[in-house]
Design a protein around this motif. Structure first.
Motif, PDB file in Angstrom:
ATOM      1  N   THR A   1       0.821  -1.208   0.000  1.00  0.00           N
ATOM      2  CA  THR A   1       0.000   0.000   0.000  1.00  0.00           C
ATOM      3  C   THR A   1       0.856   1.260   0.000  1.00  0.00           C
ATOM      4  O   THR A   1       0.595   2.212  -0.746  1.00  0.00           O
ATOM      5  CB  THR A   1      -0.930  -0.003   1.222  1.00  0.00           C
ATOM      6  N   GLY A   2       1.896   1.261   0.843  1.00  0.00           N
ATOM      7  CA  GLY A   2       2.737   2.446   0.954  1.00  0.00           C
ATOM      8  C   GLY A   2       3.441   2.803  -0.342  1.00  0.00           C
ATOM      9  O   GLY A   2       3.478   3.977  -0.743  1.00  0.00           O
ATOM     10  N   SER A   3       4.002   1.812  -1.007  1.00  0.00           N
ATOM     11  CA  SER A   3       4.730   2.097  -2.245  1.00  0.00           C
ATOM     12  C   SER A   3       3.776   2.500  -3.364  1.00  0.00           C
ATOM     13  O   SER A   3       4.080   3.386  -4.175  1.00  0.00           O
ATOM     14  CB  SER A   3       5.566   0.885  -2.673  1.00  0.00           C
ATOM     15  N   ALA A   4       2.614   1.853  -3.434  1.00  0.00           N
ATOM     16  CA  ALA A   4       1.647   2.205  -4.475  1.00  0.00           C
ATOM     17  C   ALA A   4       1.120   3.626  -4.264  1.00  0.00           C
ATOM     18  O   ALA A   4       0.951   4.390  -5.225  1.00  0.00           O
ATOM     19  CB  ALA A   4       0.498   1.207  -4.483  1.00  0.00           C
ATOM     20  N   LEU A   5       0.877   3.997  -3.010  1.00  0.00           N
ATOM     21  CA  LEU A   5       0.416   5.358  -2.727  1.00  0.00           C
ATOM     22  C   LEU A   5       1.506   6.374  -3.053  1.00  0.00           C
ATOM     23  O   LEU A   5       1.226   7.454  -3.599  1.00  0.00           O
ATOM     24  CB  LEU A   5       0.002   5.472  -1.264  1.00  0.00           C
ATOM     25  N   ALA A   6       2.758   6.014  -2.726  1.00  0.00           N
ATOM     26  CA  ALA A   6       3.868   6.913  -3.063  1.00  0.00           C
ATOM     27  C   ALA A   6       4.028   7.054  -4.567  1.00  0.00           C
ATOM     28  O   ALA A   6       4.353   8.141  -5.067  1.00  0.00           O
ATOM     29  CB  ALA A   6       5.158   6.388  -2.432  1.00  0.00           C
ATOM     30  N   ARG A   7       3.791   5.987  -5.285  1.00  0.00           N
ATOM     31  CA  ARG A   7       3.864   6.054  -6.747  1.00  0.00           C
ATOM     32  C   ARG A   7       2.763   6.974  -7.281  1.00  0.00           C
ATOM     33  O   ARG A   7       3.005   7.776  -8.197  1.00  0.00           O
ATOM     34  CB  ARG A   7       3.695   4.653  -7.332  1.00  0.00           C
ATOM     35  N   PHE A   8       1.588   6.898  -6.721  1.00  0.00           N
ATOM     36  CA  PHE A   8       0.524   7.816  -7.120  1.00  0.00           C
ATOM     37  C   PHE A   8       0.933   9.259  -6.849  1.00  0.00           C
ATOM     38  O   PHE A   8       0.655  10.164  -7.643  1.00  0.00           O
ATOM     39  CB  PHE A   8      -0.767   7.499  -6.371  1.00  0.00           C
ATOM     40  N   GLY A   9       1.610   9.466  -5.736  1.00  0.00           N
ATOM     41  CA  GLY A   9       2.023  10.810  -5.370  1.00  0.00           C
ATOM     42  C   GLY A   9       3.034  11.429  -6.308  1.00  0.00           C
ATOM     43  O   GLY A   9       3.293  12.636  -6.226  1.00  0.00           O
ATOM     44  N   GLN A  10       3.604  10.639  -7.207  1.00  0.00           N
ATOM     45  CA  GLN A  10       4.553  11.177  -8.185  1.00  0.00           C
ATOM     46  C   GLN A  10       3.860  11.858  -9.355  1.00  0.00           C
ATOM     47  O   GLN A  10       4.542  12.429 -10.222  1.00  0.00           O
ATOM     48  CB  GLN A  10       5.438  10.052  -8.725  1.00  0.00           C
ATOM     49  N   ALA A  11       2.537  11.836  -9.387  1.00  0.00           N
ATOM     50  CA  ALA A  11       1.800  12.441 -10.509  1.00  0.00           C
ATOM     51  C   ALA A  11       2.094  13.941 -10.591  1.00  0.00           C
ATOM     52  O   ALA A  11       1.923  14.677  -9.616  1.00  0.00           O
ATOM     53  CB  ALA A  11       0.305  12.207 -10.343  1.00  0.00           C
ATOM     54  N   GLU A  12       2.524  14.386 -11.752  1.00  0.00           N
ATOM     55  CA  GLU A  12       2.761  15.813 -11.960  1.00  0.00           C
ATOM     56  C   GLU A  12       1.470  16.614 -11.815  1.00  0.00           C
ATOM     57  O   GLU A  12       1.478  17.784 -11.404  1.00  0.00           O
ATOM     58  CB  GLU A  12       3.363  16.039 -13.347  1.00  0.00           C
ATOM     59  N   ALA A  13       0.354  15.955 -12.122  1.00  0.00           N
ATOM     60  CA  ALA A  13      -0.939  16.641 -12.030  1.00  0.00           C
ATOM     61  C   ALA A  13      -1.261  17.070 -10.607  1.00  0.00           C
ATOM     62  O   ALA A  13      -2.028  18.020 -10.400  1.00  0.00           O
ATOM     63  CB  ALA A  13      -2.052  15.731 -12.557  1.00  0.00           C
ATOM     64  N   LEU A  14      -0.696  16.385  -9.617  1.00  0.00           N
ATOM     65  CA  LEU A  14      -0.946  16.765  -8.233  1.00  0.00           C
ATOM     66  C   LEU A  14      -0.256  18.087  -7.882  1.00  0.00           C
ATOM     67  O   LEU A  14      -0.498  18.653  -6.815  1.00  0.00           O
ATOM     68  CB  LEU A  14      -0.489  15.658  -7.286  1.00  0.00           C
ATOM     69  N   THR A  15       0.598  18.554  -8.768  1.00  0.00           N
ATOM     70  CA  THR A  15       1.208  19.880  -8.618  1.00  0.00           C
ATOM     71  C   THR A  15       0.507  20.905  -9.505  1.00  0.00           C
ATOM     72  O   THR A  15       0.232  22.032  -9.084  1.00  0.00           O
ATOM     73  CB  THR A  15       2.701  19.833  -8.969  1.00  0.00           C
ATOM     74  N   THR A  16       0.189  20.503 -10.733  1.00  0.00           N
ATOM     75  CA  THR A  16      -0.405  21.456 -11.678  1.00  0.00           C
ATOM     76  C   THR A  16      -1.868  21.767 -11.366  1.00  0.00           C
ATOM     77  O   THR A  16      -2.334  22.884 -11.622  1.00  0.00           O
ATOM     78  CB  THR A  16      -0.292  20.928 -13.116  1.00  0.00           C
ATOM     79  N   ILE A  17      -2.610  20.813 -10.805  1.00  0.00           N
ATOM     80  CA  ILE A  17      -4.000  21.099 -10.442  1.00  0.00           C
ATOM     81  C   ILE A  17      -4.077  22.170  -9.352  1.00  0.00           C
ATOM     82  O   ILE A  17      -4.811  23.159  -9.501  1.00  0.00           O
ATOM     83  CB  ILE A  17      -4.740  19.808 -10.022  1.00  0.00           C
TER      84      ILE A  17
END
Length: 358
Positions: A183-199
């Protein structure tokens, strides 16, 4: 000889001729003859009569009155009144601010649920909801009429929402393939989304233009690459025997090999990528051999979090000690965690749930 004279009456056209004659009594007298009466033009009169008759027919045909003798005779039927539909009001567009809040609010709510996921299945379901809300928000905002002052930020937001949905699809595929297996690694991988910065950047620009909307990016952690020292015993059972085991790891990642009895791990040893680990003191008995490969070892869960695979040797290992009057013999095994030409051990992949915890 008497001369005959005639007079013409302009109104009757009667001609009177006077001539010498003899009266009825045999005496002289006058004889009067009347010519036929002539009109100015007999044909013209007939034509006029015909026109009058035709006119009467036309008038009769145009009359809408009844020819009967009832109360309504001779009346013209009135046409029904024509109703005019009321004008359709032009809808007033919803202001941009409420539209923005309407679509960003549900996305924000789903993002907040991600850190609460207890396992990969729950995280996968939560990511699916986030992706769905991102798609709906993008579709809804594409139909909105943004103010000129917010046009650039509006377009930036639409692009970022599409990118977030695509990124979630990628993470879901990577979870299914075992690339991210915790769970931790998959959530961290999601957190790498550039969209989480641009939104958030686009929303900040819209707020500055007078159109605020709330979206909080949850804490997702960072991908890690934790490892143990080669040869570290992850689980150390009783090592009072004489058996020995060497493990050569020629695979693509680190590994943990476990000797198990009755589906439970007895001994588990960490073997680094490209290294060989040994341990001694294995007690006599028959052991099933499992190994897990991957990277980023989580000591709390005793599992890799990335690149996970699980296998089992088809044949168990038997450790046996024999004694004679002059010597003691014991079992020594060497296992290779890679395909080896001439090797005599086969392996089978096993589901993660069938792998005994080290």
């Amino acid at each position: 000889m008497a001369e005959a004279r005639g007079t013409s009456d302009s109104t009757s056209d009667t001609v009177t001729r006077t001539a010498r004659g003899t009266a009825a009594d045999g005496g002289p007298g006058t004889i009067t003859t009347a010519a036929p009466v002539r009109t100015r033009s007999t044909r013209r009169a007939l034509a006029a009569a015909s026109l009058l008759a035709a006119g009467a027919l036309v008038l009769a045909g145009c009359s809408g009155g009844s020819t009967g003798s009832g109360p309504g005779a001779g009346r013209t039927a009135a046409a029904p009144p024509v109703s005019t539909p009321p004008p359709v009001p032009t809808p007033t567009p919803t202001p941009y601010g409420p539209v923005l809040a309407k679509w960003i609010g549900p996305l924000d709510a789903e993002l907040a649920k991600l850190p609460q996921a207890a396992d990969l299945i729950a995280l996968g379901a939560a990511l699916k909801e986030v992706g769905s809300k991102a798609v709906l928000a993008g579709a809804g905002l594409k139909l909105a009429t943004e103010p000129a002052a917010a046009s650039a930020a509006h377009r930036q937001l639409l692009v970022a929402l599409d990118a977030l949905s695509d990124h979630i699809d990628t993470v879901q595929d990577e979870i299914h393939s075992g690339k991210y297996c915790a769970t931790g690694s998959a959530l961290a991988r999601f957190g790498q989304a550039e969209a989480l910065t641009t939104i958030p950047a686009a929303l900040a620009a819209l707020a500055a233009a007078g159109y605020p909307a709330t979206l909080t990016v949850p804490a997702t952690g960072q991908l890690q690459q934790r490892a143990l020292d080669n040869g570290t015993m992850v689980r150390e059972g009783s090592l009072d025997g004489r058996g020995e085991l060497s493990i050569e790891n020629g695979g693509s990642g680190d590994a943990v090999l476990s000797l198990a009895k009755d589906g439970k791990s007895v001994h588990s040893v960490y073997v680094g990528k490209g290294q060989t680990a040994k341990f001694k003191g294995i007690e006599d008995g028959t052991y099933e051999v499992f190994f897990a490969g991957g990277s980023d070892w989580d000591p709390a869960t005793k599992a890799f979090t990335q690149g996970c695979d699980f296998s089992k040797f088809d044949e168990p290992l038997e450790f046996k000690t024999t004694r004679t009057s002059s010597e003691i013999r014991w079992s020594t095994w060497t296992l290779s965690l890679q395909a080896v030409v001439g090797g005599n051990a086969r392996t089978t992949d096993v589901p993660a749930g069938s792998y005994p915890q080290p």
